[in-house]
Design a protein around this motif. Structure first.
Motif, PDB file in Angstrom:
ATOM      1  N   HIS A  63      -9.540   7.146  -3.148  1.00 19.35           N
ATOM      2  CA  HIS A  63      -8.752   6.104  -2.486  1.00 19.35           C
ATOM      3  C   HIS A  63      -7.730   6.726  -1.533  1.00 19.35           C
ATOM      4  N   HIS A 111      -7.372   6.701   2.769  1.00 19.18           N
ATOM      5  CA  HIS A 111      -6.262   6.453   3.695  1.00 19.18           C
ATOM      6  C   HIS A 111      -6.191   7.541   4.772  1.00 19.18           C
ATOM      7  N   TYR A 116       0.994   0.153   2.791  1.00 13.74           N
ATOM      8  CA  TYR A 116      -0.273  -0.088   3.474  1.00 13.74           C
ATOM      9  C   TYR A 116      -0.525  -1.583   3.486  1.00 13.74           C
ATOM     10  N   GLU A 169      -5.760  -1.307   2.265  1.00  9.10           N
ATOM     11  CA  GLU A 169      -6.047  -1.063   0.847  1.00  9.10           C
ATOM     12  C   GLU A 169      -7.518  -1.309   0.549  1.00  9.10           C
ATOM     13  N   HIS A 181       0.812   0.699  -2.403  1.00  8.30           N
ATOM     14  CA  HIS A 181      -0.611   0.305  -2.473  1.00  8.30           C
ATOM     15  C   HIS A 181      -0.679  -1.074  -3.129  1.00  8.30           C
TER      16      HIS A 181
HETATM   17 ZN   LIG Z   1      -3.723   2.671  -1.085  1.00 11.15          ZN
END
Ligand SMILES: [Zn+2]
Length: 446
Positions: A144, A148, A198, A203, A249
């Motif tokens: 994850h 980003h 974000y 996300e 997040h």
């Molecule tokens: Zn994130």
């Protein structure tokens, strides 16, 4: 003695800019402003990016060491660090930007968080490692964050008008003598604005990429489901140790459902064949798990510090030290708590202990310097701030406290230079007022 001479407009040069904006602009100035259009590494479309790749790496290089130190440095447990780096390395190889200078850091901080700087510096706290149950979940988390980086989400946010949103968080600040009652930052959790917020779309994209990367690395997508379920469950509880994670997040039931649907529609077959490596994860984190009660007690202490209740926080930190007397973060948190309680002599003792446990980690130098300032040991304070500056330059607070120490030692001219340098970086707040007032009183401003 030769006098410095500043005109007031020199002080005002940074006028109208906040400290963050100033630091952001100076980081751009050295990296060369405006990258213009670039091909998006994931979608292949041309998109306006404010930062070029070399700027992303530069912004990362300048800012991430401050965040890592605010998070009490990387763990000294080399085996644990190597293990996470190994998992991270295998994920990095599957990303859309495998050439980025990725690095993975297990952070001493007890709160539950993970983050990525735009050049590929990825931080994972002890707190979140304790909440994961297998290596596939760790791979999902790293995937994850790497998502980003790959999708250049920091650049996108810059492009979308958040020009001011670059860090510096640095070390939280304690008040010096006659500096009012600024203890707010003492127990604060350092999350730089670079890492903040974000969007929900970002996300979703990072989730989708993270899932793809971890499956391509050979992990069971069940790990992704496990991570999402843990986050989804935690997001309802409003625990203070999770607050930063969810503010950066954002979690939602919609995000959770989307992730589950994607696993079901794209990777169902992999669920039957790929491993989650539960035992390997448990083996490699066994040492950390042994001190889980200490980490938990620190989380509780931090929660009380955020509620400005240092007395109660101290009890939790005491418990964490009973469970893990040689823990760097626990000793340093206790020192900060004692500074908030104005028990400066004990604070000094804990900061010295922290220094001896982890001599290379800068935050303890700063806190030890603060304790010396409170005790009016100005020369010893200066020596700590000088060491800090050498270990981790670029934190304006250090410049101010060097000046403050020099002022205490009666070295006005040198103090004035530091105050002047500080005002070049920061032009608001109590420290700026103090610096400005002294420069005026001493006749350096006309
Ligand atoms: Zn994130």
């Amino acid at each position: 003695m030769k006098k410095l001479f500043f005109r007031p407009n020199m002080i005002k040069q940074a006028g109208g800019l906040t400290r963050r904006q100033f630091i952001y602009l100076s980081s751009l100035a050295t990296a060369g402003f405006l990258a213009g259009c670039a091909v998006h590494p994931v979608t292949g479309r041309r998109e306006l990016m404010l930062m070029s790749e070399s700027q992303e790496i530069e912004v990362d290089r300048r800012n991430s060491p401050h965040q890592i130190s605010a998070d009490y440095g990387a763990v000294q447990d080399k085996a644990l660090g190597d293990y996470v780096s190994h998992v991270g390395g295998s994920i990095a190889g599957q990303t859309h930007r495998p050439h980025m200078p990725y690095s993975f850091h297990v952070l001493n901080a007890p709160y539950v968080n993970a983050y990525a700087f735009p050049g590929g510096t990825i931080g994972i706290t002890r707190g979140i490692l304790l909440d994961l149950e297998n290596e596939a979940e760790l791979a999902a988390l790293i995937g994850h964050e790497a998502g980003h980086v790959s999708a250049r989400h920091t650049s996108q946010r810059m492009t979308r008008g958040l020009l001011a949103a670059v860090v510096l968080s640095g070390v939280s600040v304690a008040a010096g003598p006659d500096m009012g009652d600024l203890v707010a930052g003492l127990g604060g959790i350092g999350a730089g604005a670079l890492l903040a917020g974000y969007s929900r779309n970002q996300e979703r994209e990072a989730d989708s990429l993270g899932l793809e990367y971890m499956v391509q690395s050979g992990y069971n997508p069940e790990g992704f489901v496990g991570l999402m379920s843990m986050l989804n469950e935690m997001s309802g509880k409003e625990e203070s140790s999770m607050a930063v994670l969810f503010s950066t997040h954002p979690m939602s039931s919609e995000r959770y459902r989307t992730a589950l649907n994607e696993v079901a529609s794209r990777y169902e077959a992999r669920k039957r064949t790929s491993p989650v490596f539960r035992e390997r994860y448990m083996d490699n984190t066994a040492q950390l798990r042994r001190i889980a009660p200490a980490v938990k007690a620190m989380q509780d202490g931090d929660g009380e510090m955020m509620k400005r209740n240092p007395q109660k926080a101290g009890e939790h930190y005491r418990n964490s030290l009973n469970a893990a007397p040689e823990d760097y973060a626990a000793n340093l948190k206790m020192a900060k708590c004692l500074l908030a309680l104005r028990n400066d002599r004990e604070a000094l003792r804990y900061s010295e202990k922290a220094r001896s446990i982890y001599p290379a980690e800068p935050q303890a130098m700063h806190i030890k310097g603060m304790a010396h300032l409170r005790l009016r040991n100005f020369d010893q304070a200066l020596s700590q701030f000088n060491s800090y500056e050498q270990a981790l330059s670029g934190n304006p607070n250090t410049t101010f406290f060097q000046g403050f120490s020099l002022e205490g030692m009666g070295r006005k001219e040198q103090a004035a230079r530091k105050y002047y340098d500080y005002l070049q970086l920061v032009n608001q707040g109590e420290y700026a007022r103090h610096a400005y007032t002294r420069l005026q009183e001493w006749g350096y401003l006309q």
